[in-house]
Design a protein around this motif. Structure first.
Motif, PDB file in Angstrom:
ATOM      1  N   ILE A   1       3.714   7.858  -0.207  1.00  0.00           N
ATOM      2  CA  ILE A   1       4.052   6.604  -0.857  1.00  0.00           C
ATOM      3  C   ILE A   1       5.237   6.833  -1.799  1.00  0.00           C
ATOM      4  O   ILE A   1       5.611   7.977  -2.062  1.00  0.00           O
TER       5      ILE A   1
ATOM      6  N   THR B   1       0.827  -1.213   0.000  1.00  0.00           N
ATOM      7  CA  THR B   1       0.000   0.000   0.000  1.00  0.00           C
ATOM      8  C   THR B   1       0.862   1.264   0.000  1.00  0.00           C
ATOM      9  O   THR B   1       0.332   2.363  -0.166  1.00  0.00           O
ATOM     10  N   ASP B   2       2.176   1.102   0.190  1.00  0.00           N
ATOM     11  CA  ASP B   2       3.055   2.267   0.319  1.00  0.00           C
ATOM     12  C   ASP B   2       4.086   2.391  -0.804  1.00  0.00           C
ATOM     13  O   ASP B   2       4.549   3.491  -1.085  1.00  0.00           O
TER      14      ASP B   2
ATOM     15  N   ARG C   1      -3.913   6.277  -5.359  1.00  0.00           N
ATOM     16  CA  ARG C   1      -3.229   5.615  -4.243  1.00  0.00           C
ATOM     17  C   ARG C   1      -2.468   6.600  -3.376  1.00  0.00           C
ATOM     18  O   ARG C   1      -1.973   6.237  -2.307  1.00  0.00           O
ATOM     19  N   ALA C   2      -2.340   7.837  -3.853  1.00  0.00           N
ATOM     20  CA  ALA C   2      -1.626   8.863  -3.094  1.00  0.00           C
ATOM     21  C   ALA C   2      -2.550   9.639  -2.166  1.00  0.00           C
ATOM     22  O   ALA C   2      -2.086  10.495  -1.409  1.00  0.00           O
ATOM     23  N   ASP C   3      -3.836   9.353  -2.210  1.00  0.00           N
ATOM     24  CA  ASP C   3      -4.820  10.068  -1.399  1.00  0.00           C
ATOM     25  C   ASP C   3      -4.873   9.466   0.003  1.00  0.00           C
ATOM     26  O   ASP C   3      -5.829   8.812   0.389  1.00  0.00           O
ATOM     27  N   ARG C   4      -3.803   9.671   0.750  1.00  0.00           N
ATOM     28  CA  ARG C   4      -3.691   9.128   2.102  1.00  0.00           C
ATOM     29  C   ARG C   4      -2.695   9.979   2.868  1.00  0.00           C
ATOM     30  O   ARG C   4      -1.822  10.629   2.283  1.00  0.00           O
ATOM     31  N   PRO C   5      -2.774  10.006   4.207  1.00  0.00           N
ATOM     32  CA  PRO C   5      -1.869  10.863   4.990  1.00  0.00           C
ATOM     33  C   PRO C   5      -0.403  10.487   4.822  1.00  0.00           C
ATOM     34  O   PRO C   5       0.467  11.356   4.766  1.00  0.00           O
ATOM     35  N   GLN C   6      -0.113   9.191   4.736  1.00  0.00           N
ATOM     36  CA  GLN C   6       1.269   8.743   4.642  1.00  0.00           C
ATOM     37  C   GLN C   6       1.753   8.786   3.200  1.00  0.00           C
ATOM     38  O   GLN C   6       1.068   8.343   2.284  1.00  0.00           O
TER      39      GLN C   6
ATOM     40  N   LYS D   1       2.404  14.237  -3.160  1.00  0.00           N
ATOM     41  CA  LYS D   1       3.002  13.609  -1.976  1.00  0.00           C
ATOM     42  C   LYS D   1       3.438  12.175  -2.268  1.00  0.00           C
ATOM     43  O   LYS D   1       3.295  11.279  -1.429  1.00  0.00           O
TER      44      LYS D   1
END
Length: 257
Positions: free
Chosen positions: A152, A34-35, A145-150, A173
């Motif tokens: 990648i 996922t990262d 897949r980049a729509d997350r706080p962490q 990001k």
């Protein structure tokens, strides 16, 4: 005509849903990364001769000989990577625009996105082989897949080492683990990225995608597509990505318990 177009769109939708359904299985989801991801592409020879490619101005003359505009060749990139415009020729083959010329044949470009954890293909995109569509396809696949706080990472070979592409990734990001291209030029990848140990790991793991290329082109027969029209070629391209995963999954599941 409407019925045929509808059927083609339906085929493409089914292939994408089939790939998603394979990846959504609980035993498969735990094998996915996922990262960390990698992207690369390969040429696919279309079932159309370049003799069928005609200028839009109606002159009837085929395009001049020569390959596609290659990244790093000094030819300008699009003003923005968010939108890819069509070129000056089109093919008489239904829904097939022109791509690269190779041995008198029209060529398209298929791009895959895989998860670094086990090298399973998570997305596929078919574009024109014009030298500009490949990075656009990469951005299109990685953006959801980049729509997350962490943050990648995205690994890629040195053909993707272009300032516009790298800046677009950073704006989303996404850390650009792109191989440095320093052949007579400066790289868009600097010490902010290369100093981290994860960069070297991504550069090593991203080469796994070559295994997928070999299987899909040789075993699945995608070196030269048997379909006409970009919709159906795209359907076959996505479907074979799902098939590649299905071939690999039994061994992966056995190894991981």
């Amino acid at each position: 005509m409407f019925s045929k177009n509808r059927d083609r769109l339906l085929e493409g939708d089914i292939a994408a849903k089939f790939l998603s359904a394979v990846l959504a299985q609980p035993k498969v989801k735990r094998l996915l990364s996922t990262d960390h991801f990698s992207v690369d592409g390969t040429l696919i020879e279309a079932w159309a001769s370049m003799k069928s490619v005609k200028p839009k101005d109606g002159s009837g003359e085929p395009p001049a000989e020569g390959g596609r505009a290659k990244r790093g060749s000094g030819l300008p990139w699009p003003q923005t990577l968010e939108r890819h415009t069509c070129l000056d020729h089109r093919s008489g083959c239904p829904a097939l625009s022109q791509g690269q010329r190779q041995g008198g044949q029209a060529v398209l470009y298929g791009t895959w996105l895989d998860g670094n954890r086990h090298g399973l293909l998570v997305d596929a995109c078919l574009t024109l082989a014009d030298g500009h569509a490949e990075p656009v396809a990469a951005l299109h696949m990685v953006e959801p897949r980049a729509d997350r706080p962490q943050a990648i990472t995205l690994g890629a070979d040195k053909a993707y080492d272009a300032e516009d592409f790298v800046n677009e990734l950073r704006s989303m990001k996404v850390t650009p683990h792109v191989a440095q291209n320093t052949s007579g030029r400066s790289s868009a990848i600097d010490g902010r990225t290369t100093r981290h140990s994860g960069y070297a790991v991504s550069q090593r793991i991203r080469k796994r995608i070559e295994e997928a290329f070999g299987w899909i082109k040789v075993v699945a027969g995608q070196h030269k597509t048997r379909f006409r029209g970009r919709d159906r070629i795209g359907w076959a391209f996505t479907f074979t990505a799902a098939a590649y995963n299905l071939v690999r999954l039994p061994k992966l599941m056995a190894e991981t318990g």
